[in-house]
Structures are given as C-alpha cells and as structure tokens.
Design an enzyme around this catalytic site. Structure first.
Site, PDB file in Angstrom:
ATOM      1  N   CYS A 195       0.795  -1.233   0.000  1.00  0.00           N
ATOM      2  CA  CYS A 195       0.000   0.000   0.000  1.00  0.00           C
ATOM      3  C   CYS A 195       0.835   1.295   0.000  1.00  0.00           C
ATOM      4  O   CYS A 195       1.340   1.669  -1.038  1.00  0.00           O
ATOM      5  CB  CYS A 195      -0.985  -0.053   1.158  1.00  0.00           C
ATOM      6  SG  CYS A 195      -2.406   1.015   0.874  1.00  0.00           S
ATOM      7  N   HIS A 201      -3.374  -5.659   2.630  1.00  0.00           N
ATOM      8  CA  HIS A 201      -2.989  -5.779   4.036  1.00  0.00           C
ATOM      9  C   HIS A 201      -3.631  -7.054   4.569  1.00  0.00           C
ATOM     10  O   HIS A 201      -4.120  -7.877   3.824  1.00  0.00           O
ATOM     11  CB  HIS A 201      -3.550  -4.601   4.840  1.00  0.00           C
ATOM     12  CG  HIS A 201      -3.122  -3.257   4.401  1.00  0.00           C
ATOM     13  ND1 HIS A 201      -1.928  -2.707   4.768  1.00  0.00           N
ATOM     14  CD2 HIS A 201      -3.748  -2.307   3.644  1.00  0.00           C
ATOM     15  CE1 HIS A 201      -1.843  -1.476   4.279  1.00  0.00           C
ATOM     16  NE2 HIS A 201      -2.924  -1.203   3.579  1.00  0.00           N
TER      17      HIS A 201
END
Ligand code: GLN
Length: 239
Positions: free
Chosen positions: A94, A191
């Site tokens: 990310c 994640h």
C-alpha cells in the site's frame, strides 16, 4: 550453524498498518522452519542504511506517514533501486507500494515523490476503497487480503499487475489490476496481513533470497494446514 538471511523492514515506525507487521513475523518464522537464521534490521528515517539485505519489506501508512518518510526514502532510493535491479526480493504494501512507484499525488494536490522502482503512478481520489479483496495471480494463485486506500494506482509499460481482481477494487476503479511486479519486487494493496494467508508469496520471497545468497533452495514443503484453514475462511467473507 544455520545460515543467516537478512530481512530489512523499511520504516516500521511510520509505515506499518492494518496488520502489516505480520509479514515480518511470517518471513521470520518460515525462515526458522526451513532451518535458516533470520536477522532482522528495522530501518527508520535517519538510520544507517545497511550495505545489503536478502529480503526487503515495507508496509502501508497514512498520507501523513508517507510525507514523513519521503525525504529519507528519496535518499536511500538509489540503493534500493540497485538492490531491486540485482534481483533482491521485495514486498511493498500500500503506502510503500505507492512510493516505490513514481509519485503519489494526494487528494489535496500535494505530490509525494516516489523512487520509481516500479513503473506506477498514484492519484488520491475522494472515494476510499475499503474491504476484503480476492485476486487471481498467474504466479501465486488466489491472493487473499484486505484493502483500505484512497490512492488509485495506474501501471506503466514496465510494470505488470500482480493479479487480477475477483472481489474488491485493487489498484483503481478503472481496470482490473491489483498490485505490480518488476523483477522480484512486488507491490500490492493487500494488508491483512497478506503473508499469513498467502504462504506461496512468502515462500517466493524466501526462495529467491536463499537461492541468490546460497545458490540453492531445496526443502520439503512446510505444513501449511493452518494457513489453508485461514484461507478457506477468509475467502468466504463478504467484501
Ligand atoms: N495513504 C495511502 C492511501 O490512502 C496509503 C494507505 C495505506 O497504506 N493503507 O492511499
């Protein structure tokens, strides 16, 4: 004496959200189970950058965290680029995925410069892309995780997607791509953390690292029945 493998974790203080720390734990534990001696280096802004590392990982962060590490990342960028070119395996999640790209232009119009290891560009949008995500990757099969970002990423010619989105958003709301791959560098929005539920990805990093350093990697597969159970349950969760 077991052989050392060095794992460099970038910016654990500022770039480490939604469970990303689990990626370090998985790599460490799997290295031990394969019989290696994991040596962990935590790198934060201003630290001495190590001469080399066998695996490099980094996580996500708020826009403010990304701004905080930007100058330091640009400073160590050339070394990371050399390492990436030489085939060192890396996993960037990310916020650091975005900054391993060329830039992240935030919703407020601020440009956070990246180091351009990955040929990708990111633009902050007003919609946040949040929820469980499932992708299909030709190299790693189904990849399962969780995403939460407002930046939307677009790949240039020198990056290929890590996977195609089956459920969720991925890189952006326009194409079906999730993540990016260049040599052994993997960028992803996932994640969760990503590695506990996707041991194939963890083993890819480990195998590349060990082969590069010691010439070969030949081990019986680990018992991943717990990870398989986690996958089976995670895959059934709604977006
Ligand atoms: N701040 C970035 C975004 O919102 C990255 C978020 C993250 O790392 N989860 O797009």
């Amino acid at each position: 004496m077991s052989q050392p493998i060095t794992v460099l974790q970038l910016y654990p203080r500022d770039m480490n959200i939604y469970g990303d720390h689990g990626n370090l734990l998985v790599i460490k534990r799997r290295l031990e189970r394969y019989g290696y001696d994991p040596q962990i280096i935590e790198y934060n802004p201003g630290d001495n950058f190590p001469e080399t590392a066998d695996i490099v990982i980094g996580g996500g962060g708020q826009d403010s965290g990304q701004l905080k590490i930007q100058d330091d990342l640009l400073k160590i960028g050339p070394q990371l680029k050399t390492m990436a070119e030489s085939g060192i395996p890396m996993l960037m999640v990310c916020g650091l995925y975005q900054l391993f790209g060329k830039f992240f232009k935030t919703k407020g119009g601020e440009v956070i410069h990246g180091i351009g290891v990955l040929d990708v560009e990111t633009y902050g949008k007003s919609e946040r892309l949040i929820g469980n995500i499932l992708t299909e990757s030709s190299d790693f099969g189904q990849i399962i995780g969780y995403e939460n970002h407002s930046g939307q990423t677009y790949l240039g010619n020198n990056a290929k997607p890590l996977g195609m989105v089956v459920l969720g958003a991925g890189n952006n709301t326009d194409d079906n791509h999730e993540g990016a791959r260049y040599k052994n560098v993997i960028g992803t929005y996932l994640h969760g953390s990503i590695l506990p539920k996707n041991p194939k990805l963890a083993d890819f990093l480990i195998e590349q690292a060990v082969t590069k350093r010691y010439g070969e990697f030949s081990h019986a597969p680990l018992d991943d029945s717990l990870a398989e159970k986690a996958r089976a349950s995670a895959i059934k969760r709604p977006r």
